[in-house]
Structures are given as C-alpha cells and as structure tokens.
Design a protein around this motif. Structure first.
Motif, PDB file in Angstrom:
ATOM      1  N   ARG A 331       0.923  -1.250   0.078  1.00 41.71           N
ATOM      2  CA  ARG A 331      -0.071  -0.025  -0.146  1.00 41.71           C
ATOM      3  C   ARG A 331       0.896   1.191   0.047  1.00 41.71           C
ATOM      4  O   ARG A 331       2.043   1.200   0.602  1.00 41.71           O
ATOM      5  N   VAL A 332       0.354   2.291  -0.369  1.00 40.83           N
ATOM      6  CA  VAL A 332       1.129   3.586  -0.466  1.00 40.83           C
ATOM      7  C   VAL A 332       0.347   4.735   0.258  1.00 40.83           C
ATOM      8  O   VAL A 332      -0.721   4.749  -0.099  1.00 40.83           O
ATOM      9  N   GLY A 346       0.356   8.637 -10.950  1.00 40.31           N
ATOM     10  CA  GLY A 346      -0.530   7.458 -11.864  1.00 40.31           C
ATOM     11  C   GLY A 346      -0.646   6.545 -10.684  1.00 40.31           C
ATOM     12  O   GLY A 346      -1.412   5.682 -11.263  1.00 40.31           O
ATOM     13  N   LEU A 347      -0.625   6.608  -9.479  1.00 39.31           N
ATOM     14  CA  LEU A 347      -1.117   5.641  -8.513  1.00 39.31           C
ATOM     15  C   LEU A 347      -2.602   5.659  -8.398  1.00 39.31           C
ATOM     16  O   LEU A 347      -3.234   6.738  -8.267  1.00 39.31           O
ATOM     17  N   PRO A 348      -3.241   4.474  -7.950  1.00 39.37           N
ATOM     18  CA  PRO A 348      -4.682   4.570  -7.656  1.00 39.37           C
ATOM     19  C   PRO A 348      -5.213   5.078  -6.387  1.00 39.37           C
ATOM     20  O   PRO A 348      -5.499   4.082  -5.667  1.00 39.37           O
ATOM     21  N   PHE A 349      -5.092   6.295  -6.326  1.00 37.15           N
ATOM     22  CA  PHE A 349      -5.446   6.791  -4.827  1.00 37.15           C
ATOM     23  C   PHE A 349      -6.691   6.957  -4.656  1.00 37.15           C
ATOM     24  O   PHE A 349      -7.531   7.172  -5.468  1.00 37.15           O
ATOM     25  N   GLY A 369      -5.090   1.290  -1.886  1.00 36.66           N
ATOM     26  CA  GLY A 369      -5.242  -0.106  -1.385  1.00 36.66           C
ATOM     27  C   GLY A 369      -3.932  -0.796  -1.960  1.00 36.66           C
ATOM     28  O   GLY A 369      -2.888  -0.251  -2.233  1.00 36.66           O
ATOM     29  N   PRO A 370      -3.878  -2.250  -1.386  1.00 39.26           N
ATOM     30  CA  PRO A 370      -2.493  -2.894  -2.120  1.00 39.26           C
ATOM     31  C   PRO A 370      -2.600  -2.773  -3.695  1.00 39.26           C
ATOM     32  O   PRO A 370      -3.503  -2.929  -4.275  1.00 39.26           O
ATOM     33  N   LEU A 371      -1.117  -2.366  -3.983  1.00 40.16           N
ATOM     34  CA  LEU A 371      -1.136  -2.285  -5.395  1.00 40.16           C
ATOM     35  C   LEU A 371      -1.115  -3.785  -6.161  1.00 40.16           C
ATOM     36  O   LEU A 371      -0.863  -4.856  -5.493  1.00 40.16           O
ATOM     37  N   ARG A 372      -1.619  -3.721  -7.469  1.00 38.86           N
ATOM     38  CA  ARG A 372      -1.832  -5.104  -8.253  1.00 38.86           C
ATOM     39  C   ARG A 372      -0.683  -5.049  -9.326  1.00 38.86           C
ATOM     40  O   ARG A 372      -0.064  -3.888  -9.551  1.00 38.86           O
TER      41      ARG A 372
END
Ligand SMILES: C[S@@+](CC[C@H](N)C(=O)[O-])C[C@H]1O[C@@H](n2cnc3c(N)ncnc32)[C@H](O)[C@@H]1O
Length: 372
Positions: A331-332, A346-349, A369-372
């Motif tokens: 996760r970030v 470009g991260l899914p925030f 959430g956890p990156l895929r």
C-alpha cells in the motif's frame, strides 16, 4: 473553591484535520471516551492519565490539564476568584510559572490584564515566582465570561521526542508522521519503506511503534515540576521497557547522502538501528526489500511556488512508476500539498484526507489499497 477534583478534563491538542485520528489513537491506548473537538481531543482523567498521555501518545502535540473554571464578569471578580484556586495542590512555590490568557466574547477583553491578575494571585497566594521563560505555563481562556484554567503539562511540544537531533530541510513532525501512519492502517506488524526519507521520520516512528517503545521514554515533561507529580509512580510507568521484538524491518532511502547519515544517527539515538536499514538511492532505482509487502510512506518534496510545482511532476511520475511496476501487494501513503502532484504519480489513490496545516502550507495524505 473546591479542591481540584481527582478527575478533570484533559485536552490533547493536535493539528486541525487530525482530531479524529488522534481520538482513535487515544481510544486504542485505553483512555476513556476520547472525543474529537476542534483542535484536539478531550477526555476525563486524573494526573496518572496526564502522565501516561504524555508518555505514550504519538499524535498529541501537547497535553493540557483543565483544572479549574469559574465565571468572572470583570477583573476584580477574576482577581478574587483566581485567589481561591487551590494553587498549592497543583503548583510548587519554588517553581517559576508564567500565565498566558486569551479573551473571547467576554466583558473581560484585555488578555494582558487577565494574565496579570492571575499571575498576581499565584505569587501572592502561593509564593511561586513569575518568569516569562518558565517551563510551567498556566493558560487562561476567558470565553463568554467563563474562565477556564489549564496547565500545559508537556512543556516542549511532544513532536520533540527527545532522541532526534539531526533534522532535514523540511522534516515532518513526528506527531504528524505517526498519525499519517495510523491513517494508513499501520499497526506495527508490517514493514514500512520511505524512499525519500530525509531525516528518517516515518521509518523511525514505524520502527518504534513495532517495537512497542513509548515516544516520550527519553524526554522530560513540564508535569515533573508540579506539586501533583509522584516521581515513584512516574518511574514505574515509564520503566515498561521494550515490549516486542518486531519480525519485520523498516527501510529508508534518499538520494541525498546527508539525509542517510542523519537518518542512521537518528535511528541510533532512538534505539531502533537494528530494526532499520537506510541506503542512498534515487526513487527510480527503488526495489522492494525481501520479505512480505507492507506500507510505502513518502513525503516527496513539494514546491511552494507555481514553477516548482510543475518542475516536480517528473519526480512524482518516476516515484509512481517505480512503485506501480515493482511493489505489487504494497500500500502507499503519500503526503503532499497538491492534488496535481499526487495525480502525476499515476497511482490509484483513494480520495485525499482532510488538509493539515504544515509550515505555512496545507498537506494532504493520499492512500492506495494494495497495489496490483
Ligand atoms: C520533504 S523531504 C522528506 C522529509 C522527511 N519526511 C523527514 O521527515 O525528514 C523530501 C526528500 O526527498 C529527497 N529526494 C528528492 N528527490 C529524490 C529522488 N529522486 N530520489 C530519492 N530521494 C529524493 C530529498 O533529498 C528530501 O530528503
């Protein structure tokens, strides 16, 4: 006036926007019914709770004990009622104090005069000297003719943990870093990595949380100078020692060699150097450490001026690229001032958190959430 009750209102101050996060921390630490209010969190307790809040809470900026309140419609009444406060139960006659006052919507409107009357009551009734540099501070708030007296039991703000001396250019306060970690669901069980670690704030906070180390374990507090202080009870409370040995590690990197030196020195002083690893590296070379995925916490540079913001977009893009392509399962949590810079990764925030004032700017925590 009645003697100070065994239970009074305790106010934990924090930055606006972080009140509910601090209330959640206080609740998790077993303080009774902490409620978020503007600028902080309140709950009822006595002096042992005041000591424990100072020692153990990572997110509070100061712990205030609201020990007396009374109505005063004019300065003579304030003078008379301030003299009836049982000062000797709280303050020591040999310890200097200072008084700060604020007035709002009250017939007493001159805060300097209000502070002066209270100060005089303390010196004449108790004998404690007034000193503009005193560590013990009485805060008087006069609002709608109601005077509330509080003591700042912390003294130096609590983000000064007492074991961090080396500070980077734009360090995050430890209190903020701890609350942002909490907002990202960090509970001490997973690894944390900061690829732009500066002085190591996130990494060291995370390691301390995992190791069960109390944030205030090495510093002193203003409450040690009060009449209510019980040195033996405090020593027993503080002497809980390390309660856990984490099974994961905490990683920091930064392209600046000075930042890495600082982070290592700070981790050493905090007693977590065996749990942390720091290396000089640019975000474009970032790879995940061995072991399970965890949380990336990062506070990249943010430009205060327009041109700087545009110039920073490629750096955010490079960070996002490294994380997106190599950090599956992590996760970030990213702290920045500009939605556009967060978007540039470009991260899914998820939607950003409430803005928090920091060094004249407003910072927002963006989480994935956890990156895929
Ligand atoms: C705002 S500071 C982080 C402060 C840190 N959170 C603290 O509390 O001390 C941003 C950091 O990013 C680092 N940095 C800038 N560009 C970088 C890059 N390309 N790769 C790695 N680190 C970088 C800077 O050296 C600086 O230490």
């Amino acid at each position: 006036m009645l003697p100070t009750p065994p239970s009074f209102e305790i106010f934990l101050s924090t930055l606006p926007g972080l009140e509910p996060v601090l209330a959640a921390e206080a609740s998790a630490m077993g303080f009774p019914d902490p409620s978020p209010v503007p600028g902080g969190v309140v709950f009822a307790g006595g002096w042992p709770e005041v000591w424990r809040a100072n020692l153990t809470l990572r997110g509070a900026s100061h712990v205030l004990a609201r020990f007396a309140s009374f109505h005063a419609a004019h300065l003579d009444q304030l003078d008379k009622r301030a003299r009836k406060v049982p000062w000797g139960e709280i303050l020591r006659p040999d310890v200097p104090v200072r008084v700060e006052a604020t007035c709002k919507r009250s017939r007493i409107y001159h805060s300097g005069a209000a502070a002066e009357r209270i100060g005089r009551a303390i010196t004449q009734e108790l004998g404690a000297p007034l000193d503009a540099t005193a560590e013990v501070v009485i805060k008087a708030r006069v609002e709608d003719d109601l005077v509330t007296l509080s003591l700042d039991t912390s003294g130096e703000p609590l983000h000064r943990r007492g074991h961090k001396e080396e500070v980077a250019k734009a360090p995050l306060r430890e209190t903020m870093a701890a609350l942002f970690l909490r907002q990202c669901g960090y509970d001490g069980a997973e690894p944390v990595l900061d690829p732009m670690c500066g002085s190591g704030t996130f990494v060291i906070e995370a390691a301390e949380i995992a190791a069960g180390l109390a944030p205030g374990r090495t510093r002193r507090f203003a409450f040690e100078q009060l009449a209510t202080f019980d040195a033996a009870a405090w020593a027993a409370m503080r002497d809980v020692g390390r309660s856990r040995t984490p099974t994961v590690k905490f990683y920091g990197s930064d392209r600046d060699a000075g930042a890495i030196r600082m982070s290592r020195a700070n981790a050493e002083r905090a007693g977590v150097s065996t749990l942390t690893e720091f290396q000089q590296q640019s975000v474009s070379d970032l790879v995940p450490p061995p072991g399970p995925p965890g949380l990336v916490m990062v506070n990249p540079p943010y430009g205060a001026r327009i041109g700087e913001k545009t110039a920073l977009a490629p750096l955010y893009r490079a960070l996002g690229q490294s994380l997106f392509t190599r950090f599956a399962g992590w996760r970030v949590g990213l702290v920045t001032t500009e939605a556009a810079l967060a978007t540039a990764t470009g991260l899914p925030f998820l939607p950003g958190s409430a803005p928090v004032p920091h060094g004249g700017l407003r910072v927002i925590l963006y989480r994935t959430g956890p990156l895929r």
